[in-house]
Each structure stands twice: as C-alpha cells, then as structure tokens.
Scaffold this motif. Structure first.
Motif, PDB file in Angstrom:
ATOM      1  N   ALA A 151      31.814  34.600  21.491  1.00 52.97           N
ATOM      2  CA  ALA A 151      31.684  33.456  20.586  1.00 52.97           C
ATOM      3  C   ALA A 151      30.221  33.026  20.466  1.00 52.97           C
ATOM      4  CB  ALA A 151      32.542  32.288  21.075  1.00 52.97           C
ATOM      5  N   ARG A 171      28.435  35.438  18.233  1.00 52.48           N
ATOM      6  CA  ARG A 171      28.728  35.133  16.831  1.00 52.48           C
ATOM      7  C   ARG A 171      27.878  33.965  16.333  1.00 52.48           C
ATOM      8  NH1 ARG A 171      30.470  39.459  14.308  1.00 52.48           N
ATOM      9  NH2 ARG A 171      32.702  39.858  14.433  1.00 52.48           N
ATOM     10  N   SER A 211      34.550  33.433  12.801  1.00 56.99           N
ATOM     11  CA  SER A 211      35.002  34.296  13.887  1.00 56.99           C
ATOM     12  C   SER A 211      34.638  33.699  15.241  1.00 56.99           C
ATOM     13  CB  SER A 211      34.361  35.688  13.739  1.00 56.99           C
ATOM     14  OG  SER A 211      34.663  36.513  14.839  1.00 56.99           O
ATOM     15  N   TYR A 245      37.258  32.726  18.243  1.00 57.19           N
ATOM     16  CA  TYR A 245      37.175  33.302  19.592  1.00 57.19           C
ATOM     17  C   TYR A 245      36.872  32.231  20.629  1.00 57.19           C
ATOM     18  CZ  TYR A 245      37.721  38.124  18.197  1.00 57.19           C
ATOM     19  OH  TYR A 245      38.247  39.296  17.732  1.00 57.19           O
ATOM     20  N   ARG A 276      43.213  44.018  13.712  1.00 54.82           N
ATOM     21  CA  ARG A 276      42.913  42.626  14.050  1.00 54.82           C
ATOM     22  C   ARG A 276      43.155  41.721  12.851  1.00 54.82           C
ATOM     23  NH1 ARG A 276      37.076  40.324  16.054  1.00 54.82           N
ATOM     24  NH2 ARG A 276      36.513  40.950  13.946  1.00 54.82           N
TER      25      ARG A 276
END
Length: 202
Positions: free
Chosen positions: A4, A7, A34, A38, A129
């Motif tokens: 995370a 990202r 995203s 996460y 996913r």
C-alpha cells in the motif's frame, strides 16, 4: 502495508515516471485506489490478529451490512455506497484491462527468455484479481440503487454467491489458480522489477 505504501509512492510522487498527461493521471489515480484497497485489507488482517480468532461467515456478513448501513445513514449515503461499488468495479475492470493490454515484461530487468515464461503469470493474475473483486462491487451497486444495506456483501460473501451459481465452484477454482499466478508474478517483480524514481526523490 508495504505494498500500500508503494502504491502511495507511485501515485503521489510518480515513482514510475508516467508524467502528467491525462492518461498518466488516470494510471496514478488507479494506483491510489489500489493502495487504499490494499491498506484496508491489511487493517482487516491486523484486526484478525488482534482478536486471535477468525471472523465467522455470519459475523463477516453482519459487519459488511453494518458498514453499508452506516454509510447509508450519511447524507446521500445511498450514492456513497453506489460510488464505492463503482470504484470497485473500476478497479476490477482496470486490472482485467491491465492483464490483457499492458506489456508487463517491459518493467522487468531479466532475460527475454525468462520474461516470456513469467509474463503469462502476470496476465492471468491481473485478470483473476480483477474478476475476484467484481462480485463485491456489483452487490454494493445493488445496495446503493435499492438503498438496502442488507444487499451488501463482504468479499467472501460475494464469492460464495458466485459459488452458488451453475459451475460456480469451477469458476472459483479457476479464479484461485489465477490469484496464485498473481502471487508468483509478485515474487518475480520483487526480484526483477526496474524502478526509476524521479530525480527529486533521489
């Protein structure tokens, strides 16, 4: 949490050097979404560790309904739930498109022969996913449109609804294989991905 944070670096500091074009901002927005997803999964995992027990299926669904009800109690809450569902759908579709269209091998610093073997893992993994989050997003959209928090489902509950459909077990089995492929490709990226941070970060 580490993923995370990565990202966040990609989205905020443009760690992949996408630039500032509209397409680049769309990519970085997707990376930010995203990261939020996460981060939420990581917090959920920490919560399980804190409780020292798995959340039962009924409790998990009750929690999902409670969260949806809390959101709907806010002004324009049904629109917020609908928006959350659309974000999840966008995340899922984006992953599917990424798996189909993106050249995953260009960011790997490995031999062409090895790349040809591992890139299909990434394509299958990204597609799986994306498919895995679509059911939960659809249930949120239905909940927002009907203004009924009971329509919301946890991720596990949404996948269970898929399992109850004809050939649902086969669909979940293939999805699981795809997610394993995504995990394996993640190890490949950890070892071989080339990262070129912007000069101002260095």
């Amino acid at each position: 949490m580490g993923f995370a944070a990565w990202r966040a670096l990609q989205a905020i500091f443009d760690a992949d050097r996408h630039g500032t074009s509209p397409k680049a901002w769309a990519i970085r927005t997707g990376q930010a979404i995203s990261g939020v997803i996460y981060g939420g999964l990581a917090l959920w995992a920490f919560e399980l560790l804190d409780e020292f027990e798995d959340i039962g299926e009924a409790d998990e669904e009750a929690k999902a309904n409670s969260m949806a009800a809390a959101a709907m109690a806010l002004p324009q809450g049904d629109l917020l739930v609908l928006l959350a569902g659309l974000v999840m759908i966008g995340f899922g579709v984006g992953n599917i498109v990424q798996g189909l269209a993106q050249d995953l091998g260009k960011r790997l610093r490995c031999s062409d022969e090895f790349s040809r073997w591992v890139v299909p893992l990434g394509k299958i993994g990204y597609g799986s996913r994306g498919l895995a989050v679509l059911p939960a997003g659809l249930f949120l959209i239905v909940a927002g449109l009907d203004a009924q928090s009971s329509d919301a489902r946890s991720w596990g509950g949404a996948l269970q609804a898929v399992e109850q459909q004809p050939y649902g077990s086969w669909v979940l089995g293939l999805m699981a294989v795809g997610l394993i492929a995504f995990g394996l490709f993640g190890f490949v990226e950890a070892a071989f991905r080339g990262i070129r941070p912007p000069p101002e970060i260095c």
